[in-house]
Scaffold this motif. Structure first.
Motif, mmCIF file in Angstrom:
data_model
loop_
_atom_site.group_PDB
_atom_site.id
_atom_site.type_symbol
_atom_site.label_atom_id
_atom_site.label_comp_id
_atom_site.label_asym_id
_atom_site.label_seq_id
_atom_site.Cartn_x
_atom_site.Cartn_y
_atom_site.Cartn_z
ATOM 1 N N LEU A 45 7.462 37.809 2.609
ATOM 2 C CA LEU A 45 8.321 36.756 1.881
ATOM 3 C C LEU A 45 8.736 37.421 0.428
ATOM 4 C CD1 LEU A 45 6.516 33.547 2.787
ATOM 5 C CD2 LEU A 45 8.460 34.566 3.981
ATOM 6 N N VAL A 51 12.756 29.327 3.110
ATOM 7 C CA VAL A 51 11.818 29.428 3.991
ATOM 8 C C VAL A 51 11.388 27.777 4.540
ATOM 9 C CG1 VAL A 51 9.269 29.680 4.432
ATOM 10 C CG2 VAL A 51 10.425 31.146 2.682
ATOM 11 N N ASP A 53 8.671 25.366 6.603
ATOM 12 C CA ASP A 53 7.471 25.334 7.062
ATOM 13 C C ASP A 53 7.305 24.035 8.048
ATOM 14 O OD1 ASP A 53 4.644 25.385 7.546
ATOM 15 O OD2 ASP A 53 4.093 24.665 5.639
ATOM 16 N N ALA A 65 3.825 29.820 0.143
ATOM 17 C CA ALA A 65 5.052 30.368 0.367
ATOM 18 C C ALA A 65 5.883 30.214 -0.815
ATOM 19 C CB ALA A 65 5.862 29.961 1.387
ATOM 20 N N VAL A 75 12.081 26.362 -0.403
ATOM 21 C CA VAL A 75 10.990 26.060 0.737
ATOM 22 C C VAL A 75 11.278 24.711 1.121
ATOM 23 C CG1 VAL A 75 8.401 25.893 1.364
ATOM 24 C CG2 VAL A 75 9.219 27.640 -0.174
ATOM 25 N N ASP A 117 15.577 32.290 5.832
ATOM 26 C CA ASP A 117 15.173 33.843 5.823
ATOM 27 C C ASP A 117 13.892 33.931 6.597
ATOM 28 O OD1 ASP A 117 17.077 35.243 4.173
ATOM 29 O OD2 ASP A 117 16.176 34.042 2.583
ATOM 30 N N ALA A 118 13.198 32.727 6.672
ATOM 31 C CA ALA A 118 11.747 32.703 7.295
ATOM 32 C C ALA A 118 11.500 31.245 8.037
ATOM 33 C CB ALA A 118 10.795 33.160 6.577
ATOM 34 N N LEU A 120 7.815 29.368 9.176
ATOM 35 C CA LEU A 120 6.494 29.365 9.499
ATOM 36 C C LEU A 120 5.947 28.151 10.241
ATOM 37 C CD1 LEU A 120 5.702 29.788 5.615
ATOM 38 C CD2 LEU A 120 6.406 31.707 7.182
#
Length: 278
Positions: A45, A51, A53, A65, A75, A117-118, A120
């Motif tokens: 990261l 992000v 979660d 994160a 996030v 981008d991500a 989780l």
């Protein structure tokens, strides 16, 4: 870390969101903090990253994160429990993380406004009837080259040396009740297969299994917290009754057994998986 309420096999989170459950999750966050850090570091990261979660619970992974993406990142934690989200929002405010947001929603249907981008998910897949579907959906939320990362537990790997009667009984209750509810006990070991079935490359894996010794081990609080949180499930599945378990002093008795035997507690293995979306 919660996705709903379990009403039948494989339909959601079985541990609830009461104060004892929040306390259990806090102990888990501390005990597995280094494992979670290693997993997030393997996800790469970067500062400024966006992000999500999924199943964020009280926010431990989301806040970790947030430290990595910094104030230029963003996030979003998603959970179905108002109680967990209230705690997560308070902790984010106390940490000064204005770039973190928490949303009440079903993790299996919620979507961000655009690609991130991500994505989780920590200790969430074992509570879902179709973990492959969530991982595949997560990949669809991530921009090309982005990251999908999930972390889950292997409940069958907990042990005490020498064996302790109360822990042996607890493991029997846990395996029986969760088996009857359709909750996999080895979710962490299934992650590679889940990622492959979701159309992702083989993930990079991380793992940790904290060891502790004696009656003061933090892991005994996790076991006792499970007993309290899972008692309704134990009784509903015909696994054990409150009279058999004695939840009101279970932790005291367990710690006394561990202290008397100077036992080593092998906490359950936690496995992290990280893959990049092609």
């Amino acid at each position: 870390m919660t996705s709903g309420t379990r009403d039948g096999p494989g339909t959601g989170y079985v541990l609830g969101d009461t104060d004892p459950e929040l306390a259990r999750l806090d102990v888990l966050a501390r005990l597995y903090g280094p494992a979670t850090a290693a997993w997030l570091d393997s996800a790469g990261l970067a500062p400024g990253a966006s992000v999500v979660d999924l199943g964020c619970g009280p926010g431990a992974a989301a806040l970790a994160a947030a430290e990595r993406v910094g104030p230029t990142g963003r996030v979003v934690g998603v959970d179905a429990s108002d109680r967990h989200l209230a705690v997560a929002r308070r902790r984010a405010a106390e940490a000064g993380h204005a770039h973190v947001e928490f949303v009440r929603a079903d993790v299996t249907t919620w979507s961000p406004a655009g690609p991130v981008d991500a994505v989780l998910g920590r200790l969430v897949l074992l509570h879902l009837p179709d973990p492959v579907a969530l991982v595949a959906r997560s990949a669809a939320l991530v921009r090309p080259g982005g990251v999908v990362a999930f972390q889950d537990v292997v409940l069958t790997s907990r042990a005490a040396h020498p064996p302790l009667p109360l822990l042996t009984a607890y493991d029997r209750w846990l395996r029986t009740a969760l088996g009857r509810l359709g909750v996999p006990l080895d979710a962490g070991l299934r992650l590679t297969g889940v990622f492959r079935a979701a159309g992702l490359p083989d993930p990079v894996l991380t793992s940790a299994q904290p060891l502790e010794r004696g009656g003061d081990a933090a892991g005994w609080a996790v076991v006792a917290g499970d007993v309290t949180s899972l008692l309704p499930a134990f009784e509903r599945t015909g696994t054990a009754t409150a009279a058999e378990i004695g939840p009101e002093d279970f932790e005291r008795r367990l710690r006394a057994e561990a202290a008397a035997a100077d036992a080593v507690l092998v906490n359950p293995m936690l496995v992290g998986a990280v893959a990049r979306v092609p």
